[in-house]
Design an enzyme around this catalytic site. Sequence first.
Site, PDB file in Angstrom:
ATOM      1  N   LYS A   1       0.883  -1.173   0.000  1.00 21.90           N
ATOM      2  CA  LYS A   1       0.000   0.000   0.000  1.00 21.90           C
ATOM      3  C   LYS A   1       0.910   1.209   0.000  1.00 21.90           C
ATOM      4  O   LYS A   1       1.808   1.322   0.847  1.00 21.90           O
ATOM      5  CB  LYS A   1      -0.852  -0.047   1.272  1.00 21.90           C
ATOM      6  CG  LYS A   1      -1.676   1.188   1.585  1.00 21.90           C
ATOM      7  CD  LYS A   1      -2.505   0.880   2.845  1.00 21.90           C
ATOM      8  CE  LYS A   1      -3.398   1.986   3.305  1.00 21.90           C
ATOM      9  NZ  LYS A   1      -2.762   2.919   4.217  1.00 21.90           N
TER      10      LYS A   1
HETATM   11  O1  LIG Z   1      -1.654   4.960   6.349  1.00 21.59           O
HETATM   12  C1  LIG Z   1      -2.329   5.702   7.003  1.00 21.59           C
HETATM   13  C2  LIG Z   1      -1.894   7.057   7.377  1.00 21.59           C
HETATM   14  O2  LIG Z   1      -0.987   7.516   6.432  1.00 21.59           O
HETATM   15  P1  LIG Z   1      -0.397   8.952   6.537  1.00 21.59           P
HETATM   16  O3  LIG Z   1       0.609   8.901   7.646  1.00 21.59           O
HETATM   17  O4  LIG Z   1      -1.537   9.904   6.840  1.00 21.59           O
HETATM   18  O5  LIG Z   1       0.217   9.201   5.194  1.00 21.59           O
HETATM   19  C3  LIG Z   1      -3.597   5.228   7.450  1.00 21.59           C
HETATM   20  O6  LIG Z   1      -4.067   5.831   8.593  1.00 21.59           O
HETATM   21  C4  LIG Z   1      -4.697   5.043   6.465  1.00 21.59           C
HETATM   22  O7  LIG Z   1      -4.933   3.693   6.512  1.00 21.59           O
HETATM   23  C5  LIG Z   1      -4.454   5.398   5.037  1.00 21.59           C
HETATM   24  O8  LIG Z   1      -4.031   6.721   4.949  1.00 21.59           O
HETATM   25  C6  LIG Z   1      -5.704   5.172   4.176  1.00 21.59           C
HETATM   26  O9  LIG Z   1      -6.741   6.012   4.598  1.00 21.59           O
HETATM   27  P2  LIG Z   1      -7.071   7.378   3.858  1.00 21.59           P
HETATM   28  O10 LIG Z   1      -5.781   8.058   3.528  1.00 21.59           O
HETATM   29  O11 LIG Z   1      -7.798   6.981   2.587  1.00 21.59           O
HETATM   30  O12 LIG Z   1      -7.918   8.145   4.776  1.00 21.59           O
END
Ligand SMILES: O=C(COP(=O)(O)O)[C@@H](O)[C@H](O)[C@H](O)COP(=O)(O)O
Length: 282
Positions: free
Chosen positions: A192
């Site tokens: 991911k």
């Molecule tokens: O990976 C995450 C956070 O990433 P980030 O530090 O905000 O780039 C998760 O909290 C989420 O699972 C991921 O961001 C998917 O959710 P959304 O971005 O679609 O809200």
Amino acid sequence: MEAYNNIGIRRRLRRFFRRDGRALIFAMDHGFEHGPTDFEENWEHINPKIIIRKVIRAGIDGVMMLPGIARISGEELVGKDVGLMIKLTSKTELRPKEEWLMQDQLGFVEDAIKLGADAVAATVYWGSPYEGAMMRQFAEIASYAHDLGYPVVQFAYPRGPYINEKYGKKEDYRVVMYGARAAAEMGADMIKTYWTGSRETFAKVVDAASGVPVLLSGGAKTDNPLDFLKLVWEVIEAGGSGAVVGRNIFQRENPEPMIRALLRVTHRNEDPEEAAKAEGLL
Ligand SMILES: O=C(COP(=O)(O)O)[C@@H](O)[C@H](O)[C@H](O)COP(=O)(O)O
């Protein structure tokens, strides 16, 4: 043993992916990773039972959450045709900023299995000063999970001071591609990661993963649902295997039409505008 656990990994991965090899997965780790304020736009979704019921009703392929949320919303998942991914690392935004570049382990593979998980997940911030600790953590989780026939998902996020210095931003395709490649080389079964800004560059990320499915990490909610549908469409056109989406689902008052439109784009290659119209979003 080897033959047995390989079959286990393949069978469990198929609980997320349809025959087309693509998946739309709902992400709900935000209460921990970003804080409960992420739910303020639509406060009733702070209750995992409510939002999980809705996403399943709309036909989502899988859900991703931390162990405690799987425990709270577990009943909603019983008897449902939906893959369950339990994430075993995280960080809060309450810790000192200099430690935001580390995710720590908060649960164990056995806990995830007891909760009925079909896969476990862990983050590696590629480029972080704590990269080595997260690599080790991922390796331990993967080694244990693979032995038991469970797939392991890597949230392969480039993030660190040298990345900003050298490439300007963490979404530069060269670093996203590097992270995806590193995840594939570590033995991740699914990756991911971030959007790179164009179909051409995301296709290179997919190439670098060499057959390990690459899914988009959703990102902030777009004001216009069509903009997000277009983004997921580009991911699919680039050879991506789908998306893991949180805010663009749970921050909408009525998430079900959005999920159905995303499923149309993901699995039927439907034009985003047509999909949005068909679900009453336009
Ligand atoms: O990976 C995450 C956070 O990433 P980030 O530090 O905000 O780039 C998760 O909290 C989420 O699972 C991921 O961001 C998917 O959710 P959304 O971005 O679609 O809200």
